[in-house]
Design a protein around this motif. Structure first.
Motif, PDB file in Angstrom:
ATOM      1  N   GLU A  55       4.958  37.006 -40.978  1.00 38.18           N
ATOM      2  CA  GLU A  55       4.353  36.038 -41.904  1.00 38.18           C
ATOM      3  C   GLU A  55       4.424  34.681 -41.220  1.00 38.18           C
ATOM      4  O   GLU A  55       5.246  34.470 -40.330  1.00 38.18           O
ATOM      5  CB  GLU A  55       5.170  35.947 -43.206  1.00 38.18           C
ATOM      6  N   ASN A  56       3.629  33.733 -41.702  1.00 35.57           N
ATOM      7  CA  ASN A  56       3.582  32.406 -41.073  1.00 35.57           C
ATOM      8  C   ASN A  56       4.919  31.687 -41.145  1.00 35.57           C
ATOM      9  O   ASN A  56       5.680  31.875 -42.092  1.00 35.57           O
ATOM     10  CB  ASN A  56       2.540  31.528 -41.782  1.00 35.57           C
ATOM     11  N   SER A  57       5.156  30.845 -40.160  1.00 31.90           N
ATOM     12  CA  SER A  57       6.388  30.042 -40.150  1.00 31.90           C
ATOM     13  C   SER A  57       6.246  28.920 -39.132  1.00 31.90           C
ATOM     14  O   SER A  57       5.634  29.106 -38.078  1.00 31.90           O
ATOM     15  CB  SER A  57       7.585  30.913 -39.746  1.00 31.90           C
ATOM     16  N   THR A  58       6.797  27.774 -39.451  1.00 28.23           N
ATOM     17  CA  THR A  58       6.968  26.717 -38.444  1.00 28.23           C
ATOM     18  C   THR A  58       8.455  26.484 -38.255  1.00 28.23           C
ATOM     19  O   THR A  58       9.007  26.649 -37.162  1.00 28.23           O
ATOM     20  CB  THR A  58       6.298  25.403 -38.899  1.00 28.23           C
ATOM     21  N   ARG A  59       9.140  26.130 -39.353  1.00 26.52           N
ATOM     22  CA  ARG A  59      10.527  25.693 -39.247  1.00 26.52           C
ATOM     23  C   ARG A  59      11.469  26.798 -38.770  1.00 26.52           C
ATOM     24  O   ARG A  59      12.254  26.611 -37.839  1.00 26.52           O
ATOM     25  CB  ARG A  59      11.023  25.178 -40.597  1.00 26.52           C
ATOM     26  N   THR A  60      11.406  27.934 -39.436  1.00 27.94           N
ATOM     27  CA  THR A  60      12.385  28.985 -39.141  1.00 27.94           C
ATOM     28  C   THR A  60      12.189  29.503 -37.721  1.00 27.94           C
ATOM     29  O   THR A  60      13.143  29.600 -36.943  1.00 27.94           O
ATOM     30  CB  THR A  60      12.239  30.142 -40.160  1.00 27.94           C
ATOM     31  N   LYS A  61      10.938  29.807 -37.404  1.00 26.41           N
ATOM     32  CA  LYS A  61      10.680  30.403 -36.083  1.00 26.41           C
ATOM     33  C   LYS A  61      11.044  29.425 -34.961  1.00 26.41           C
ATOM     34  O   LYS A  61      11.745  29.786 -34.016  1.00 26.41           O
ATOM     35  CB  LYS A  61       9.199  30.792 -35.990  1.00 26.41           C
ATOM     36  N   LEU A  62      10.598  28.177 -35.092  1.00 24.71           N
ATOM     37  CA  LEU A  62      10.855  27.232 -34.003  1.00 24.71           C
ATOM     38  C   LEU A  62      12.317  26.825 -33.943  1.00 24.71           C
ATOM     39  O   LEU A  62      12.858  26.598 -32.869  1.00 24.71           O
ATOM     40  CB  LEU A  62       9.943  26.011 -34.128  1.00 24.71           C
ATOM     41  N   LEU A 108      13.725  38.554 -37.739  1.00 24.01           N
ATOM     42  CA  LEU A 108      12.541  39.189 -38.302  1.00 24.01           C
ATOM     43  C   LEU A 108      12.136  38.519 -39.609  1.00 24.01           C
ATOM     44  O   LEU A 108      12.979  38.298 -40.485  1.00 24.01           O
ATOM     45  CB  LEU A 108      12.918  40.649 -38.573  1.00 24.01           C
ATOM     46  N   ARG A 109      10.858  38.176 -39.724  1.00 24.16           N
ATOM     47  CA  ARG A 109      10.308  37.763 -41.033  1.00 24.16           C
ATOM     48  C   ARG A 109       9.250  38.790 -41.421  1.00 24.16           C
ATOM     49  O   ARG A 109       8.393  39.142 -40.605  1.00 24.16           O
ATOM     50  CB  ARG A 109       9.689  36.367 -40.958  1.00 24.16           C
ATOM     51  N   THR A 110       9.342  39.246 -42.647  1.00 29.13           N
ATOM     52  CA  THR A 110       8.431  40.293 -43.099  1.00 29.13           C
ATOM     53  C   THR A 110       7.976  40.009 -44.531  1.00 29.13           C
ATOM     54  O   THR A 110       8.698  39.359 -45.288  1.00 29.13           O
ATOM     55  CB  THR A 110       9.117  41.680 -43.012  1.00 29.13           C
ATOM     56  N   GLU A 136      15.161  37.401 -49.893  1.00 30.06           N
ATOM     57  CA  GLU A 136      16.123  36.364 -49.472  1.00 30.06           C
ATOM     58  C   GLU A 136      15.701  35.673 -48.173  1.00 30.06           C
ATOM     59  O   GLU A 136      14.896  36.203 -47.385  1.00 30.06           O
ATOM     60  CB  GLU A 136      17.502  36.999 -49.271  1.00 30.06           C
ATOM     61  N   HIS A 137      16.310  34.524 -47.961  1.00 30.35           N
ATOM     62  CA  HIS A 137      16.145  33.751 -46.719  1.00 30.35           C
ATOM     63  C   HIS A 137      17.531  33.142 -46.465  1.00 30.35           C
ATOM     64  O   HIS A 137      17.751  31.951 -46.643  1.00 30.35           O
ATOM     65  CB  HIS A 137      15.079  32.675 -46.958  1.00 30.35           C
ATOM     66  N   PRO A 138      18.468  33.994 -46.032  1.00 29.75           N
ATOM     67  CA  PRO A 138      19.877  33.560 -46.013  1.00 29.75           C
ATOM     68  C   PRO A 138      20.164  32.410 -45.056  1.00 29.75           C
ATOM     69  O   PRO A 138      20.998  31.554 -45.367  1.00 29.75           O
ATOM     70  CB  PRO A 138      20.637  34.826 -45.589  1.00 29.75           C
ATOM     71  N   THR A 139      19.462  32.358 -43.914  1.00 27.29           N
ATOM     72  CA  THR A 139      19.803  31.290 -42.962  1.00 27.29           C
ATOM     73  C   THR A 139      19.370  29.928 -43.506  1.00 27.29           C
ATOM     74  O   THR A 139      19.999  28.911 -43.208  1.00 27.29           O
ATOM     75  CB  THR A 139      19.192  31.547 -41.557  1.00 27.29           C
ATOM     76  N   GLN A 140      18.312  29.903 -44.318  1.00 25.19           N
ATOM     77  CA  GLN A 140      17.900  28.632 -44.935  1.00 25.19           C
ATOM     78  C   GLN A 140      18.979  28.155 -45.909  1.00 25.19           C
ATOM     79  O   GLN A 140      19.366  26.981 -45.901  1.00 25.19           O
ATOM     80  CB  GLN A 140      16.562  28.811 -45.658  1.00 25.19           C
ATOM     81  N   ALA A 141      19.488  29.064 -46.749  1.00 21.32           N
ATOM     82  CA  ALA A 141      20.514  28.650 -47.715  1.00 21.32           C
ATOM     83  C   ALA A 141      21.784  28.185 -46.998  1.00 21.32           C
ATOM     84  O   ALA A 141      22.414  27.203 -47.411  1.00 21.32           O
ATOM     85  CB  ALA A 141      20.825  29.808 -48.668  1.00 21.32           C
ATOM     86  N   HIS A 264      14.257  19.977 -49.853  1.00 25.05           N
ATOM     87  CA  HIS A 264      13.086  20.870 -49.891  1.00 25.05           C
ATOM     88  C   HIS A 264      13.141  21.685 -48.598  1.00 25.05           C
ATOM     89  O   HIS A 264      13.328  21.109 -47.526  1.00 25.05           O
ATOM     90  CB  HIS A 264      11.802  20.029 -49.974  1.00 25.05           C
ATOM     91  N   PRO A 265      12.976  23.019 -48.683  1.00 27.87           N
ATOM     92  CA  PRO A 265      13.065  23.802 -47.442  1.00 27.87           C
ATOM     93  C   PRO A 265      11.851  23.615 -46.541  1.00 27.87           C
ATOM     94  O   PRO A 265      11.896  23.956 -45.360  1.00 27.87           O
ATOM     95  CB  PRO A 265      13.121  25.254 -47.946  1.00 27.87           C
ATOM     96  N   GLY A 266      10.732  23.066 -47.111  1.00 26.34           N
ATOM     97  CA  GLY A 266       9.484  22.936 -46.380  1.00 26.34           C
ATOM     98  C   GLY A 266       8.845  24.316 -46.230  1.00 26.34           C
ATOM     99  O   GLY A 266       9.528  25.323 -46.363  1.00 26.34           O
ATOM    100  N   PRO A 267       7.551  24.353 -45.963  1.00 25.47           N
ATOM    101  CA  PRO A 267       6.645  23.211 -45.977  1.00 25.47           C
ATOM    102  C   PRO A 267       6.384  22.743 -47.406  1.00 25.47           C
ATOM    103  O   PRO A 267       6.410  23.550 -48.325  1.00 25.47           O
ATOM    104  CB  PRO A 267       5.369  23.778 -45.340  1.00 25.47           C
ATOM    105  N   CYS A 268       6.145  21.423 -47.566  1.00 25.78           N
ATOM    106  CA  CYS A 268       5.916  20.858 -48.902  1.00 25.78           C
ATOM    107  C   CYS A 268       4.421  20.879 -49.229  1.00 25.78           C
ATOM    108  O   CYS A 268       3.596  20.605 -48.356  1.00 25.78           O
ATOM    109  CB  CYS A 268       6.303  19.379 -48.942  1.00 25.78           C
TER     110      CYS A 268
HETATM  111  N1   CP Z   1      11.758  26.769 -44.680  1.00 27.22           N
HETATM  112  C1   CP Z   1      10.964  27.703 -44.127  1.00 27.22           C
HETATM  113  O1   CP Z   1      11.234  28.919 -44.177  1.00 27.22           O
HETATM  114  O2   CP Z   1       9.872  27.185 -43.504  1.00 27.22           O
HETATM  115  P1   CP Z   1       8.842  27.992 -42.579  1.00 27.22           P
HETATM  116  O3   CP Z   1       8.035  28.880 -43.477  1.00 27.22           O
HETATM  117  O4   CP Z   1       8.013  26.908 -41.905  1.00 27.22           O
HETATM  118  O5   CP Z   1       9.641  28.804 -41.591  1.00 27.22           O
END
Ligand code: CP
Length: 318
Positions: A55-62, A108-110, A136-141, A264-268
């Protein structure tokens, strides 16, 4: 960290020692990086770590990509859409293939809720959940908790109001499991169609932000996840109504006469969950979350790589 899990699916995979250990390790890494005295605590130059984001990601993946490279490990980004999964190969076979190519860990993001559960008994490879469906998104929390601590915010007895699309938010679900361990109260606030029917353990529900704000110490805003909405939910969540009732704006903060830290975890979705001007104020902590994500993700990677689990990638049964 004793018996750190090889599959980090959610917050409940971690005990208090793991969580406190991650906070301490992330802080040590942060201090060393800021003082430019960082060299990896261990030698990770022979480790290979892959990211695979379905799935799309900027913050988590980078931020994982930066964390991996700061640890000195080799980094592969695995494009699942161009892989044999697109020819019908199961995710387990793909992960075992990565393992036998020498990859030690996969982030992995799924889009499939709970997809990692099947791997807990016999891990094909070590895995960190980068977000799975609406689970869940444990690393964000964990990085959010670290950010609260780094900002010197009190935790015990304080109330975080999580505002927005609570039922579709994996970040929200992980926060509800993590923050009460530190004595924090949680209010889940949003339109009825974004709230669960029953309040999850350690939370209360509200669909009136003006009321909820009276007992709020910190605000945590969630993105409206239109990509996960059924037609039914879509019809009831027009953006104009949302900003009026649940969006946080400078004007509302003035009306409430409150200076509340805003996460805010982003993206806003600008001018939907939060007014664009608030992002440029000291109250907005989103960029602190992004900065701290590197240190926390380095700590998580270190803990999982060093867990000593010998039971990975087994392909035969007795
Ligand atoms: N916070 C977060 O998961 O952002 P991304 O979707 O950009 O990875």
């Amino acid at each position: 960290m004793n018996q750190f899990p090889s599959i980090l699916e959610g917050i409940d995979d971690l005990n208090d020692d793991h969580i406190n250990g991650l906070m301490t390790l992330a802080k040590k890494i942060k201090d060393k990086l800021i003082n430019r005295s960082y060299s990896p605590f261990n030698n990770f130059s022979h480790e290979i770590i892959a990211t695979s984001f379905l799935e799309n990601s900027t913050r988590t993946k980078l931020s994982f990509a930066v964390a991996i490279q700061k640890l000195g490990a080799m980094y592969l980004d695995f494009n699942a859409e161009k892989s044999s999964m697109n020819k019908g190969e199961s995710i387990e076979e793909t992960l075992l293939t990565l393992y036998h190519q020498g990859v030690n860990l996969c982030i992995l993001r799924t889009s499939i809720t709970g997809q990692l559960k099947q791997f807990k008994e016999n891990p094909p490879i070590k895995i960190i959940n980068g977000g799975d469906g609406v689970n869940e998104h444990p690393t964000q929390a964990l990085l959010d908790l670290f950010t609260f601590m780094e900002l010197g915010l009190e935790l015990e007895g304080k109330t975080v109001t999580i505002v927005g699309d609570c039922i579709h938010s994996r970040v929200g679900h992980s926060l509800c499991r993590l923050l009460p361990k530190f004595g924090m109260n949680i209010i889940l606030c949003g339109p009825k169609n974004f709230l669960p029917e029953m309040a999850p353990k350690n939370t209360t529900l509200s669909n009136n932000l003006d009321e909820a704000i009276k007992s709020t110490d910190y605000l945590y805003l969630l993105r409206i996840q239109k990509e996960r909405h059924s037609e039914d939910v879509k019809n009831k969540s027009e953006d104009d109504d949302y900003i009026k009732n649940f969006g946080v704006t400078s004007k509302k903060l003035k009306k409430w006469n409150r200076k509340i830290p805003i996460f805010h975890p982003g993206p806003c979705n600008l001018d939907v969950e939060i007014s664009a001007d608030l992002l440029r104020t000291n109250l907005y902590k989103g960029y602190e979350q992004v900065k701290n994500s590197i240190y926390m993700r380095m700590a998580i990677i270190e803990a999982i790589l060093e867990n000593g689990d010998q039971n990975i990638g087994k392909t035969t049964s007795n």
